[in-house]
Design a protein around this motif. Sequence first.
Motif, short mmCIF file in Angstrom:
data_model
loop_
_atom_site.label_atom_id
_atom_site.label_comp_id
_atom_site.label_asym_id
_atom_site.label_seq_id
_atom_site.Cartn_x
_atom_site.Cartn_y
_atom_site.Cartn_z
N LEU A 26 19.83 -18.16 4.33
CA LEU A 26 20.62 -17.47 5.35
C LEU A 26 20.86 -18.37 6.55
O LEU A 26 21.97 -18.40 7.10
CB LEU A 26 19.89 -16.20 5.79
N ALA A 27 19.84 -19.10 6.94
CA ALA A 27 19.97 -20.00 8.09
C ALA A 27 21.00 -21.09 7.80
O ALA A 27 21.81 -21.45 8.67
CB ALA A 27 18.62 -20.63 8.42
N ALA A 28 20.99 -21.63 6.58
CA ALA A 28 21.93 -22.69 6.22
C ALA A 28 23.36 -22.18 6.27
O ALA A 28 24.25 -22.82 6.86
CB ALA A 28 21.61 -23.22 4.82
N LEU A 29 23.61 -21.03 5.67
CA LEU A 29 24.96 -20.47 5.66
C LEU A 29 25.44 -20.15 7.06
O LEU A 29 26.61 -20.38 7.41
CB LEU A 29 25.00 -19.22 4.78
N SER A 30 24.53 -19.64 7.90
CA SER A 30 24.90 -19.30 9.26
C SER A 30 25.20 -20.54 10.08
O SER A 30 26.20 -20.61 10.81
CB SER A 30 23.77 -18.50 9.92
#
Length: 207
Positions: A53-57
Motif C-alpha cells: 500500500l505504501a509503495a502504490l501510494s
Amino acid sequence: MALTDYLTFLLIALIATATPGPAVLLAVTNALTLGMRRTLIAILGNVTGIVLLAALSSIGLGALLHTSETVFQLVKWTGGLYLIYLGVRLWRSGLGRFPAEGVAVASRSPVNLFFQAFTVAVSNPKAIAFCTALFPQFVEPTAAMLPQFALLAATFGLLSFTFLFGYAFLASRSGGWLQNTDWSGRFNRITGGLFVGLGSLLLTAER
C-alpha cells in the motif's frame, strides 16, 4: 528528505502502528490459538500488505504532488483531517476492546495464514486511507524516489512488525490484561489526543 520531516513521519508512524486495530486483533488471536511461530507468518503477511500500500501510494501520488498545488493541498488536508478524525474516534471510544472488523478465524495453514493477514492489510479502508493520505506528503518529488520510499516503507514496516509482535507476545503470555477496560480506555485517550495534535500540525505544514 530533511531530518525534521523524517522525524515527523517517524512519530506519526510510531503512534499509528502502536494503535490497536484489525491487524493487532488478528495477531493476538493467532498468538492465543496457534502460538508465536505461526503468528510470525501472519505478521509478515500483514507487513507485506502495508508495504505494498505504501509503495502504490508513494509512487502514484508523489508524481501528482510535483505537478499540482491543488493535489498537494488536497492530500495535506485529507491527511490532517483523517488524523484528527481518528484521534476523536479513539478519544470517544474507551470501549476496552480491540476492533474486530474484517477479521476472521485464522487458518492453520502457513500459506493461508500469510495471505489472510495480507488481505486484512490491503482490504482495510482505514489502512488504505492512512497510507494514501500520509506517505506521499513525505516524498520529495524533486529528489530520487526509490531511496525515499525505501526509507519510509522500511521504517513503517519495521514499526508494524515490532508492535504486532509485541502485542502477540504479550497475549501469548497473559491474555487477561487485554480486556482491562480501565487500561484500554486510558490508552485510547492518550493516542487519540496525540493523533489530534499531529493532525493539527499537518494542516499547518507548508509545501
